[in-house]
Design a protein around this motif. Sequence first.
Motif, PDB file in Angstrom:
ATOM      1  N   GLU A   1       0.773  12.119  17.859  1.00  0.00           N
ATOM      2  CA  GLU A   1      -0.199  10.779  18.262  1.00  0.00           C
ATOM      3  C   GLU A   1       0.614   9.527  18.315  1.00  0.00           C
ATOM      4  OE1 GLU A   1      -4.222  12.054  15.566  1.00  0.00           O
ATOM      5  OE2 GLU A   1      -2.722  10.584  14.918  1.00  0.00           O
ATOM      6  N   GLY A   2       0.345   8.490  19.307  1.00  0.00           N
ATOM      7  CA  GLY A   2       0.910   7.499  19.375  1.00  0.00           C
ATOM      8  C   GLY A   2       2.420   7.541  20.321  1.00  0.00           C
TER       9      GLY A   2
ATOM     10  N   SER B   1      -6.354   8.163  23.454  1.00  0.00           N
ATOM     11  CA  SER B   1      -5.766   9.197  22.778  1.00  0.00           C
ATOM     12  C   SER B   1      -5.880  10.558  23.551  1.00  0.00           C
ATOM     13  CB  SER B   1      -6.696   9.299  21.308  1.00  0.00           C
ATOM     14  OG  SER B   1      -8.083   9.541  21.642  1.00  0.00           O
ATOM     15  N   VAL B   2      -6.171  10.267  24.950  1.00  0.00           N
ATOM     16  CA  VAL B   2      -6.388  11.700  25.606  1.00  0.00           C
ATOM     17  C   VAL B   2      -5.047  12.046  25.998  1.00  0.00           C
ATOM     18  CG1 VAL B   2      -7.001  12.281  27.958  1.00  0.00           C
ATOM     19  CG2 VAL B   2      -8.720  10.996  26.454  1.00  0.00           C
ATOM     20  N   GLY B   3      -4.100  11.154  26.301  1.00  0.00           N
ATOM     21  CA  GLY B   3      -2.679  11.700  27.007  1.00  0.00           C
ATOM     22  C   GLY B   3      -1.583  11.489  26.412  1.00  0.00           C
ATOM     23  N   TRP B   4      -1.337  11.283  25.036  1.00  0.00           N
ATOM     24  CA  TRP B   4       0.003  11.022  24.630  1.00  0.00           C
ATOM     25  C   TRP B   4       0.983  11.751  25.215  1.00  0.00           C
ATOM     26  CZ3 TRP B   4      -0.259   6.535  22.613  1.00  0.00           C
ATOM     27  CH2 TRP B   4      -1.429   6.129  21.870  1.00  0.00           C
ATOM     28  N   PHE B   5       2.115  11.175  25.231  1.00  0.00           N
ATOM     29  CA  PHE B   5       3.383  11.580  25.993  1.00  0.00           C
ATOM     30  C   PHE B   5       3.740  13.194  25.749  1.00  0.00           C
ATOM     31  CE2 PHE B   5       7.742  11.678  27.790  1.00  0.00           C
ATOM     32  CZ  PHE B   5       7.406  11.400  28.879  1.00  0.00           C
ATOM     33  N   HIS B   6       3.774  13.671  24.477  1.00  0.00           N
ATOM     34  CA  HIS B   6       3.934  15.131  23.972  1.00  0.00           C
ATOM     35  C   HIS B   6       2.922  16.000  23.882  1.00  0.00           C
ATOM     36  CE1 HIS B   6       8.047  13.641  22.110  1.00  0.00           C
ATOM     37  NE2 HIS B   6       8.124  13.204  23.372  1.00  0.00           N
ATOM     38  N   TYR B   7       1.781  15.817  24.230  1.00  0.00           N
ATOM     39  CA  TYR B   7       0.671  16.608  24.360  1.00  0.00           C
ATOM     40  C   TYR B   7       0.903  17.825  25.365  1.00  0.00           C
ATOM     41  CZ  TYR B   7      -2.292  13.722  21.235  1.00  0.00           C
ATOM     42  OH  TYR B   7      -2.677  12.967  20.153  1.00  0.00           O
ATOM     43  N   ASP B   8       0.693  18.955  25.092  1.00  0.00           N
ATOM     44  CA  ASP B   8       0.712  19.842  26.157  1.00  0.00           C
ATOM     45  C   ASP B   8      -0.288  19.862  26.952  1.00  0.00           C
ATOM     46  OD1 ASP B   8      -1.137  21.519  24.740  1.00  0.00           O
ATOM     47  OD2 ASP B   8       0.302  22.699  23.661  1.00  0.00           O
ATOM     48  N   ASP B   9      -0.348  21.055  28.103  1.00  0.00           N
ATOM     49  CA  ASP B   9      -1.331  20.943  28.983  1.00  0.00           C
ATOM     50  C   ASP B   9      -2.609  21.386  28.382  1.00  0.00           C
ATOM     51  OD1 ASP B   9       0.451  20.243  30.813  1.00  0.00           O
ATOM     52  OD2 ASP B   9       0.399  22.097  32.108  1.00  0.00           O
ATOM     53  N   ARG B  10      -2.687  22.313  27.532  1.00  0.00           N
ATOM     54  CA  ARG B  10      -3.810  22.892  26.746  1.00  0.00           C
ATOM     55  C   ARG B  10      -4.501  21.700  26.041  1.00  0.00           C
ATOM     56  NH1 ARG B  10      -5.251  23.566  22.075  1.00  0.00           N
ATOM     57  NH2 ARG B  10      -3.093  23.294  21.155  1.00  0.00           N
TER      58      ARG B  10
ATOM     59  N   PHE C   1     -17.179   8.616  27.584  1.00  0.00           N
ATOM     60  CA  PHE C   1     -15.951   7.701  28.039  1.00  0.00           C
ATOM     61  C   PHE C   1     -16.053   7.918  29.751  1.00  0.00           C
ATOM     62  CE2 PHE C   1     -14.763   7.872  23.608  1.00  0.00           C
ATOM     63  CZ  PHE C   1     -14.605   6.330  23.538  1.00  0.00           C
ATOM     64  N   SER C   2     -16.095   6.827  30.532  1.00  0.00           N
ATOM     65  CA  SER C   2     -15.970   7.079  31.673  1.00  0.00           C
ATOM     66  C   SER C   2     -14.584   6.614  32.044  1.00  0.00           C
ATOM     67  CB  SER C   2     -17.041   5.939  32.533  1.00  0.00           C
ATOM     68  OG  SER C   2     -16.889   4.823  32.083  1.00  0.00           O
ATOM     69  N   ALA C   3     -13.872   6.169  31.389  1.00  0.00           N
ATOM     70  CA  ALA C   3     -12.326   5.843  31.537  1.00  0.00           C
ATOM     71  C   ALA C   3     -11.305   6.304  30.612  1.00  0.00           C
ATOM     72  CB  ALA C   3     -12.149   4.505  31.693  1.00  0.00           C
ATOM     73  N   MET C   4     -10.122   6.747  31.011  1.00  0.00           N
ATOM     74  CA  MET C   4      -9.291   7.367  29.998  1.00  0.00           C
ATOM     75  C   MET C   4      -8.037   7.094  30.546  1.00  0.00           C
ATOM     76  SD  MET C   4     -10.167  11.305  30.695  1.00  0.00           S
ATOM     77  CE  MET C   4     -11.713  11.271  30.336  1.00  0.00           C
ATOM     78  N   LYS C   5      -6.976   7.109  29.431  1.00  0.00           N
ATOM     79  CA  LYS C   5      -5.401   6.983  29.831  1.00  0.00           C
ATOM     80  C   LYS C   5      -4.465   8.006  29.567  1.00  0.00           C
ATOM     81  CE  LYS C   5      -3.802   2.727  28.600  1.00  0.00           C
ATOM     82  NZ  LYS C   5      -3.310   1.626  27.891  1.00  0.00           N
ATOM     83  N   LEU C   6      -3.509   8.082  30.561  1.00  0.00           N
ATOM     84  CA  LEU C   6      -2.658   9.178  30.370  1.00  0.00           C
ATOM     85  C   LEU C   6      -1.170   8.405  30.464  1.00  0.00           C
ATOM     86  CD1 LEU C   6      -1.543  12.022  30.621  1.00  0.00           C
ATOM     87  CD2 LEU C   6      -1.508  11.732  33.119  1.00  0.00           C
ATOM     88  N   LYS C   7      -0.154   8.908  29.414  1.00  0.00           N
ATOM     89  CA  LYS C   7       0.996   8.538  29.362  1.00  0.00           C
ATOM     90  C   LYS C   7       1.855   9.067  30.373  1.00  0.00           C
ATOM     91  CE  LYS C   7       0.196   5.720  25.808  1.00  0.00           C
ATOM     92  NZ  LYS C   7       0.509   4.169  25.788  1.00  0.00           N
ATOM     93  N   VAL C   8       2.604   8.257  31.044  1.00  0.00           N
ATOM     94  CA  VAL C   8       3.747   8.864  32.034  1.00  0.00           C
ATOM     95  C   VAL C   8       5.063   8.152  31.731  1.00  0.00           C
ATOM     96  CG1 VAL C   8       1.902   9.350  33.850  1.00  0.00           C
ATOM     97  CG2 VAL C   8       3.111   6.914  33.603  1.00  0.00           C
ATOM     98  N   GLY C   9       5.916   8.385  32.477  1.00  0.00           N
ATOM     99  CA  GLY C   9       7.439   7.887  32.525  1.00  0.00           C
ATOM    100  C   GLY C   9       8.274   8.808  32.018  1.00  0.00           C
TER     101      GLY C   9
END
Length: 413
Positions: free
Chosen positions: A22-23, A189-198, A212-220
Amino acid sequence: MRSTVITAVHARDVRFPLKPGEGVDAIHTNPQYAYAVTLLATNTSLRGTGLAFTLGAGTELVCDAIRMLAQPLEGREIEELMADFGRLTRQIADHPQMRWLGPHKGVVHLALASLTNACFDLWAKARGVPLWKLLLDLTPEAIMALLDLSYLEDVLTPSEAINMLYREMTHRNERAAILTQGYPGYDTSVGWFHYDDRQLIENARRAADAGFSAMKLKVGSPDPAHDIRRALLVRETVGRDVRIMLDANQQWTLPMALHACQELASMQPYWIEEPTHPDDVIGHQTLARSIAPLRLAVGEHLPNRVVFKNYMQANAAHFIQADCTRVGGVSEFITVSLLARRFNLPVAPHVGDMGQIHQHLTLFNRIALGHETVFLEYIPHLRDRFRYPAQVEDGVYRTPQEPGSSADLIDCT
């Protein structure tokens, strides 16, 4: 109504552990959500709570700065204090010695944020109303008295700001429906950087099922192909109708950002957030021109109204993510929102407070300033730590009714 006098100012270093993953983003790899909390004691049973958001280490420095800057608040009656609050915040921000540590940024500015937010919370409690209603009940002149517009006169004078507020008053009734409809949120909270594909797929489906009609994914990632694969995975999971934001958390250099944004364009991100160093206004301007029609979002690490002004003047951002727990509090958030309205840019706040205070501020922005309804970030990880946690149902923030700014933490005294 009994006068509410601030009798003492206390600072608390409050930190919360997070569950694994998380985070975590591309640059903040071991976060601990934390607040430098200002507590205003009074001659009544009321208490003001103010928050400045940190990631753990260093919170004690902000608390020390709160104590050093707090003296002008002690012994002040809250109505009298807020009647000329803009002048007071400039006085605190321009402390003749502490200013050297900024100016208007870093530890000392976070301390100002916490102090300011506590004053707004206490003011709303003293009037017995939620913060959004307190702000909407103010005259344009009273709003202006809360603000410091210094260094902005080249683009927004006090008279222009007051005229803007009066002009928007004629449309308030038609916008007030947002109070019953609620303000739309998006799930970070959908796509924190270390979350695996599952876990990524499960979180995306859960968010969509929750409305939710919108969500965020961490990249970089050092490998852009990794980011592209994960982004396409989320897009495939939720379909084309869901807006997906990508957040690089400043990890890319400008050449890396140019390449990565072009590669990620195929999954149609709603915005690219913090693509490179937040001080690099010209870099963001270059990027915005190069990757159009993709749009950039910035604000989490922009420290003050002057830097926001520069971004707007340079056409270097398309979404303004001011955060009242990162800039100088509620008053500077309103100032940045006025600037954004002047430049016809939407405000979609970053929520270091987990959306608690910002749920009030987005309602004010919509009704009083005429900002378009975009959405408000939702991060649920500290939900159980607040006395009156934000109520998000079907992907929508429900309008808070309790007096204050919704900032009170459980077991923080």
